[in-house]
Design a protein around this motif. Structure first.
Motif, PDB file in Angstrom:
ATOM      1  N   ILE A 111       0.868  -1.176   0.000  1.00  0.00           N
ATOM      2  CA  ILE A 111       0.000   0.000   0.000  1.00  0.00           C
ATOM      3  C   ILE A 111       0.902   1.222   0.000  1.00  0.00           C
ATOM      4  O   ILE A 111       1.706   1.403   0.912  1.00  0.00           O
ATOM      5  CB  ILE A 111      -0.913   0.024   1.246  1.00  0.00           C
ATOM      6  N   ALA A 112       0.798   2.040  -1.026  1.00  0.00           N
ATOM      7  CA  ALA A 112       1.613   3.255  -1.117  1.00  0.00           C
ATOM      8  C   ALA A 112       0.822   4.452  -0.603  1.00  0.00           C
ATOM      9  O   ALA A 112      -0.379   4.571  -0.855  1.00  0.00           O
ATOM     10  CB  ALA A 112       2.029   3.495  -2.557  1.00  0.00           C
ATOM     11  N   ILE A 113       1.507   5.327   0.128  1.00  0.00           N
ATOM     12  CA  ILE A 113       0.926   6.576   0.633  1.00  0.00           C
ATOM     13  C   ILE A 113       1.761   7.721   0.083  1.00  0.00           C
ATOM     14  O   ILE A 113       2.990   7.694   0.174  1.00  0.00           O
ATOM     15  CB  ILE A 113       0.967   6.653   2.179  1.00  0.00           C
ATOM     16  N   ASP A 114       1.106   8.741  -0.473  1.00  0.00           N
ATOM     17  CA  ASP A 114       1.859   9.861  -1.022  1.00  0.00           C
ATOM     18  C   ASP A 114       0.989  11.113  -1.047  1.00  0.00           C
ATOM     19  O   ASP A 114      -0.244  11.021  -1.053  1.00  0.00           O
ATOM     20  CB  ASP A 114       2.337   9.525  -2.439  1.00  0.00           C
ATOM     21  N   ALA A 115       1.630  12.252  -1.054  1.00  0.00           N
ATOM     22  CA  ALA A 115       0.940  13.529  -1.245  1.00  0.00           C
ATOM     23  C   ALA A 115       0.844  13.806  -2.737  1.00  0.00           C
ATOM     24  O   ALA A 115       1.661  13.321  -3.524  1.00  0.00           O
ATOM     25  CB  ALA A 115       1.711  14.651  -0.553  1.00  0.00           C
ATOM     26  N   CYS A 116      -0.147  14.588  -3.127  1.00  0.00           N
ATOM     27  CA  CYS A 116      -0.227  15.013  -4.520  1.00  0.00           C
ATOM     28  C   CYS A 116      -0.872  16.388  -4.593  1.00  0.00           C
ATOM     29  O   CYS A 116      -1.404  16.902  -3.605  1.00  0.00           O
ATOM     30  CB  CYS A 116      -0.986  13.998  -5.370  1.00  0.00           C
ATOM     31  N   SER A 122     -10.354  20.246  -4.960  1.00  0.00           N
ATOM     32  CA  SER A 122     -10.003  18.917  -4.451  1.00  0.00           C
ATOM     33  C   SER A 122      -9.020  18.949  -3.292  1.00  0.00           C
ATOM     34  O   SER A 122      -8.739  17.901  -2.699  1.00  0.00           O
ATOM     35  CB  SER A 122      -9.413  18.068  -5.584  1.00  0.00           C
ATOM     36  N   VAL A 123      -8.484  20.104  -2.969  1.00  0.00           N
ATOM     37  CA  VAL A 123      -7.514  20.195  -1.875  1.00  0.00           C
ATOM     38  C   VAL A 123      -8.179  19.730  -0.578  1.00  0.00           C
ATOM     39  O   VAL A 123      -9.298  20.130  -0.260  1.00  0.00           O
ATOM     40  CB  VAL A 123      -6.963  21.624  -1.731  1.00  0.00           C
ATOM     41  N   GLY A 124      -7.483  18.866   0.149  1.00  0.00           N
ATOM     42  CA  GLY A 124      -8.028  18.310   1.385  1.00  0.00           C
ATOM     43  C   GLY A 124      -8.725  16.976   1.193  1.00  0.00           C
ATOM     44  O   GLY A 124      -9.221  16.393   2.149  1.00  0.00           O
ATOM     45  N   THR A 152      -3.637   8.631  -1.663  1.00  0.00           N
ATOM     46  CA  THR A 152      -2.993   9.925  -1.846  1.00  0.00           C
ATOM     47  C   THR A 152      -3.819  11.009  -1.167  1.00  0.00           C
ATOM     48  O   THR A 152      -5.043  10.911  -1.086  1.00  0.00           O
ATOM     49  CB  THR A 152      -2.816  10.272  -3.337  1.00  0.00           C
ATOM     50  N   GLY A 153      -3.123  12.011  -0.685  1.00  0.00           N
ATOM     51  CA  GLY A 153      -3.774  13.172  -0.112  1.00  0.00           C
ATOM     52  C   GLY A 153      -3.486  14.385  -0.974  1.00  0.00           C
ATOM     53  O   GLY A 153      -2.311  14.682  -1.258  1.00  0.00           O
ATOM     54  N   SER A 176      -3.639  17.028   9.608  1.00  0.00           N
ATOM     55  CA  SER A 176      -5.013  16.552   9.775  1.00  0.00           C
ATOM     56  C   SER A 176      -5.291  15.373   8.852  1.00  0.00           C
ATOM     57  O   SER A 176      -5.908  14.374   9.258  1.00  0.00           O
ATOM     58  CB  SER A 176      -6.007  17.679   9.488  1.00  0.00           C
ATOM     59  N   MET A 177      -4.849  15.484   7.614  1.00  0.00           N
ATOM     60  CA  MET A 177      -5.044  14.390   6.669  1.00  0.00           C
ATOM     61  C   MET A 177      -4.238  13.155   7.077  1.00  0.00           C
ATOM     62  O   MET A 177      -4.738  12.027   6.993  1.00  0.00           O
ATOM     63  CB  MET A 177      -4.656  14.849   5.266  1.00  0.00           C
TER      64      MET A 177
END
Length: 195
Positions: A111-116, A122-124, A152-153, A176-177
């Motif tokens: 499971i990959a987690i990343d910011a984008c 769509s922010v948040g 992704t966040g 928060s995210m």
């Protein structure tokens, strides 16, 4: 603690992607439902690795390491966490990390987690999708894809001066995210897996 039935085998190999506002009143339930759907892709006996991508040197890009740090604090035996604030997984070491992961846990469900970055509306939002994430795509980096599924966040607006935008992202939003992702994912991964 959140509770939701997970890991029920499903005939559908393509779960529907989810996009959920992190501050929605029912965000936790919606995230858990999406995780439930996507974790059906995981074989019952497969080890699970969470690869949290990003760097602590950029506010916007520290979502992954923040999630990793929170997951590592749970000290769970149900999954392996790679990528924390102390030991981030980023562009400079991603290839080596993936090579080591493949060598040590060849059958691992990742499971990959990343910011984008995304549109202002769509922010948040937190996105959960099958298949790999493509780290660095928003800043025109060519990095290997990561994950059997990814979360992704969307931390800020994309399309212009991406490095500057990531550096000037609100830490409160990212934290928060990260809290919401980590809590929901830990809960999902530590519930009984049904054969």
């Amino acid at each position: 603690m959140l509770s939701f039935p997970l890991f029920r085998p499903s005939p559908d190999p393509n779960p529907v992607p989810a996009k959920i506002a992190h501050d929605h009143p029912d965000a936790e339930l919606m995230i858990m439902k999406a995780l439930s759907d996507h974790l059906q892709l995981c074989k019952f006996d497969a080890p699970i690795t969470v690869v949290c991508i990003g760097t602590d040197r950029s506010t916007g890009d520290c979502l992954g390491p923040l999630v990793g740090t929170r997951l590592a604090r749970y000290n769970s035996n149900e999954y392996i966490t790679l990528g924390t604030l102390h030991q981030p997984v980023h562009a400079m070491n991603l290839q080596d990390t993936l090579h080591e992961l493949k060598h040590n846990y060849p059958a691992s469900f990742t499971i990959a987690i990343d910011a984008c970055l995304g549109q202002s509306s769509s922010v948040g939002h937190i996105q959960i999708q099958a298949g790999p994430v493509h780290p660095g795509a928003g800043v025109n980096k060519q990095l290997p894809p990561v994950g059997d599924m990814h979360i992704t966040g969307i931390v800020n607006i994309g399309g212009f001066m991406e490095y500057f935008v990531l550096q000037n992202t609100r830490l409160h939003l990212v934290m928060s995210m990260a809290d919401k992702i980590a809590e929901c994912l830990h809960t999902a991964l530590t519930q009984p897996r049904l054969s």
